[in-house]
Write a protein that holds these residues in place. Structure first.
Motif, short mmCIF file in Angstrom:
data_model
loop_
_atom_site.label_atom_id
_atom_site.label_comp_id
_atom_site.label_asym_id
_atom_site.label_seq_id
_atom_site.Cartn_x
_atom_site.Cartn_y
_atom_site.Cartn_z
N GLY A 318 0.81 -1.22 0.00
CA GLY A 318 0.00 0.00 0.00
C GLY A 318 0.85 1.28 0.00
N GLY A 319 0.15 2.42 -0.06
CA GLY A 319 0.85 3.72 0.02
C GLY A 319 0.98 4.37 -1.35
N ASP A 320 0.49 5.58 -1.48
CA ASP A 320 0.61 6.27 -2.77
C ASP A 320 2.07 6.40 -3.19
OD1 ASP A 320 -2.05 8.64 -1.95
OD2 ASP A 320 -2.05 6.58 -2.75
N GLU A 321 2.94 6.67 -2.21
CA GLU A 321 4.35 6.94 -2.58
C GLU A 321 5.13 5.64 -2.80
OE1 GLU A 321 2.13 9.35 -0.36
OE2 GLU A 321 3.33 7.84 0.69
N ALA A 322 4.55 4.50 -2.44
CA ALA A 322 5.32 3.25 -2.64
C ALA A 322 5.43 3.00 -4.15
CB ALA A 322 4.61 2.09 -1.96
N PRO A 323 6.62 2.73 -4.67
CA PRO A 323 6.80 2.61 -6.11
C PRO A 323 6.17 1.33 -6.68
CG PRO A 323 8.86 2.12 -5.00
CD PRO A 323 7.90 2.57 -3.95
N SER A 324 5.49 1.49 -7.83
CA SER A 324 4.95 0.28 -8.48
C SER A 324 6.02 -0.26 -9.43
CB SER A 324 3.68 0.64 -9.24
OG SER A 324 4.00 1.56 -10.26
N ALA A 325 5.73 -1.37 -10.06
CA ALA A 325 6.75 -2.09 -10.84
C ALA A 325 7.27 -1.26 -12.00
CB ALA A 325 6.18 -3.39 -11.36
N ILE A 326 6.37 -0.49 -12.63
CA ILE A 326 6.79 0.28 -13.82
C ILE A 326 6.43 1.75 -13.62
CG2 ILE A 326 6.51 0.57 -16.31
CD1 ILE A 326 6.23 -2.34 -16.63
N GLY A 327 7.44 2.58 -13.59
CA GLY A 327 7.23 4.02 -13.35
C GLY A 327 7.27 4.77 -14.67
N GLY A 328 7.87 5.97 -14.63
CA GLY A 328 8.00 6.74 -15.86
C GLY A 328 6.67 7.35 -16.28
N GLU A 329 6.62 7.74 -17.56
CA GLU A 329 5.46 8.48 -18.04
C GLU A 329 4.23 7.59 -18.18
OE1 GLU A 329 7.18 10.88 -21.23
OE2 GLU A 329 5.08 11.15 -21.86
N GLY A 330 4.42 6.35 -18.63
CA GLY A 330 3.27 5.48 -18.85
C GLY A 330 2.44 5.95 -20.04
N PHE A 331 1.35 5.23 -20.30
CA PHE A 331 0.48 5.59 -21.43
C PHE A 331 -0.78 6.27 -20.89
CE2 PHE A 331 3.24 3.71 -24.29
CZ PHE A 331 3.56 2.41 -23.94
N GLY A 332 -1.25 7.29 -21.60
CA GLY A 332 -2.45 8.00 -21.16
C GLY A 332 -3.72 7.31 -21.63
N ARG A 333 -3.59 6.60 -22.77
CA ARG A 333 -4.82 6.01 -23.34
C ARG A 333 -4.72 4.49 -23.30
NH1 ARG A 333 -5.55 8.37 -29.14
NH2 ARG A 333 -3.74 7.02 -29.37
N MET A 334 -5.81 3.85 -22.99
CA MET A 334 -5.82 2.38 -22.92
C MET A 334 -5.35 1.77 -24.24
SD MET A 334 -6.41 1.05 -20.14
CE MET A 334 -7.19 -0.55 -20.19
N ILE A 335 -5.73 2.45 -25.33
CA ILE A 335 -5.40 1.87 -26.64
C ILE A 335 -3.88 1.75 -26.82
CG2 ILE A 335 -5.40 4.12 -27.85
CD1 ILE A 335 -6.88 2.34 -30.15
N ASP A 336 -3.14 2.62 -26.07
CA ASP A 336 -1.66 2.59 -26.21
C ASP A 336 -1.02 1.58 -25.27
OD1 ASP A 336 -1.69 6.20 -26.58
OD2 ASP A 336 -1.78 4.60 -28.08
N ALA A 337 -1.77 1.08 -24.31
CA ALA A 337 -1.18 0.11 -23.35
C ALA A 337 -0.58 -1.05 -24.13
CB ALA A 337 -2.24 -0.40 -22.39
N LEU A 338 0.53 -1.57 -23.63
CA LEU A 338 1.21 -2.68 -24.33
C LEU A 338 0.51 -3.98 -23.95
CD1 LEU A 338 3.65 -3.39 -26.16
CD2 LEU A 338 4.92 -3.90 -24.07
N ARG A 339 -0.14 -4.57 -24.91
CA ARG A 339 -0.88 -5.82 -24.63
C ARG A 339 0.05 -7.02 -24.85
NH1 ARG A 339 -5.85 -4.99 -22.66
NH2 ARG A 339 -6.77 -3.01 -23.28
N LEU A 340 0.01 -7.95 -23.90
CA LEU A 340 0.87 -9.14 -23.99
C LEU A 340 -0.03 -10.38 -23.95
CD1 LEU A 340 3.29 -7.90 -21.19
CD2 LEU A 340 3.76 -7.78 -23.64
N GLN A 341 0.59 -11.55 -24.09
CA GLN A 341 -0.13 -12.81 -23.91
C GLN A 341 0.53 -13.58 -22.77
OE1 GLN A 341 0.13 -14.90 -27.65
NE2 GLN A 341 -1.99 -14.42 -28.15
#
Ligand SMILES: Nc1c(/N=C/[C@@H](O)[C@H](O)[C@H](O)COP(=O)(O)O)[nH]c(=O)[nH]c1=O
Ligand SMILES: [Zn+2]
Length: 358
Positions: A318-341
């Motif tokens: 928990g915790g807003d400041e706790a770092p998640s696995a992938i930081g940086g800018e990220g994608f703003g739109r779902m369509i840009d999310a990197l889809r994997l299998q």
């Protein structure tokens, strides 16, 4: 019957995983009158190819035999004579090939040579398995940049550390040992200098998976890696430090004297596509990116991810400041999310391991 012998050839090829880079994994089996009379695998770049080992073991029995090989026999003079010629000299009757060579310069040439010499050739037996065996090699040959695996360990709520940056340990001893097996499959381990400053890691393959130690690559734009860091002083594995263009020869000298290979980029920042080109030029076929979150974020941003290996521990941080696995800018739109299998899920001790591919 062809599948049975090809499966054996694939197993032989796999046995040399982590040893053959920058060459592919190849296995070969020689069969005569329903009996296996020879077999072999390519064990190390510069050493004999799988077919050479197998034919040597078969001796005169090679004449009139059927040879199963997981990759099209080479037809060009590399560091060893062409296997296609050797198969012809040994008067082999039939050759069964799982998959053709990915290198456009040689694709199909070995098979052509065999057919011209009157040898019966079958192509495509267990092709899927053979392509999967060398997916990193094939990616590298066709793109000239390394195959990228992102690895991270996180809590059930996606954190890689607490808000005070504590991270030892999230996953179990068993899961951490499995990481060493995965490291070994790659030519290089890549981390940001943040991980060096936080953990002073050794980034070596241990726990019985030792073999060829991967290169340790540190992304360190301003050269903040301490000279007393483990990866500089332990001399257990090669260490490369990638820096921005503004870093001077003077600054790099002490690291070079300590045996570190310095790679200075053309810009003052390290962008992923240029980094991959630099590593590809140095024959690095596959990289295992271990973080931190910012580094993972930059690989994701440039969509330079072929595989993700995530270890998830059943704990909540928990915790807003706790770092998640992938930081940086990220994608703003779902369509840009990197889809994997998702390709593989397993429990390792109390933790879950998920392997997903692009
Ligand atoms: N905190 C954790 C990890 N942490 C991963 C990195 O932050 C460590 O610096 C790196 O694995 C240390 O490498 P070493 O020195 O060669 O052992 N990785 C894991 O799988 N589980 C964790 O709970
Ligand atoms: Zn060969």
């Amino acid at each position: 019957m062809d599948e049975r012998y090809m499966r054996l050839a694939l197993q032989l090829a796999e046995s040399a995983r982590g040893q053959t880079s920058p060459n592919p994994l190849v296995g070969a089996v020689v069969v005569k009158h329903g009996e296996i009379v020879g077999f072999g695998a390519h064990l190390k770049a510069g050493e004999p190819h799988a077919e050479v080992h197998a034919l040597r073991m078969a001796g005169e029995k090679a004449e009139g035999s059927t040879v199963y090989v997981t990759l099209e026999p080479c037809s060009h003079y590399g560091r060893t004579p062409p296997c296609a010629d050797l198969l012809i000299e040994n008067k082999v009757k039939r050759v069964v090939v799982a998959t053709t060579d990915p290198n456009p310069l040689v694709a199909g040439k070995g098979i052509e040579k065999l057919k011209r010499a009157g040898i019966d050739v079958t192509v495509g037996v267990l092709k899927e398995e053979a392509d999967a065996l060398n997916e990193m090699f094939f990616h590298y040959i066709s793109t000239k940049v390394p195959y990228v695996t992102l690895k991270y360990a996180m809590s059930l709520d996606g954190k890689i550390a607490t808000k005070t940056r504590e991270s030892k340990w999230i996953t179990s001893e068993e899961a951490r040992r499995d990481v060493h097996r995965e490291r070994r499959m790659h030519d290089a381990i890549v981390v940001g200098v943040g991980t060096i400053l936080a953990d002073d890691p050794s980034l070596t393959v241990r726990f019985g998976h030792e073999g060829k130690q991967p290169i340790r690559v540190v992304l360190d734009t301003h050269l903040r890696t301490p000279l007393h860091a483990n990866i500089v002083t332990d001399r257990v594995a090669p260490t490369w430090i990638v820096v921005g263009h503004h870093v001077t020869e003077e600054q790099m000298k002490p690291y070079e004297q300590a045996g570190v290979r310095m790679i200075r980029m053309n810009e003052n920042k390290i962008d992923v596509p240029s980094l991959l080109l630099e590593l590809g030029k140095r024959n690095v076929m596959s990289i295992f990116v271990e973080g931190g979150a910012q580094v993972h974020g930059s690989f994701l941003r440039s969509r330079s991810v072929q595989q993700v290996i995530a270890y998830i521990a059943p704990m909540l941080i928990g915790g807003d400041e706790a770092p998640s696995a992938i930081g940086g800018e990220g994608f703003g739109r779902m369509i840009d999310a990197l889809r994997l299998q998702v390709k593989h899920v397993e429990m390792i001790g109390p933790d879950i391991k998920i392997v997903a591919k692009g």
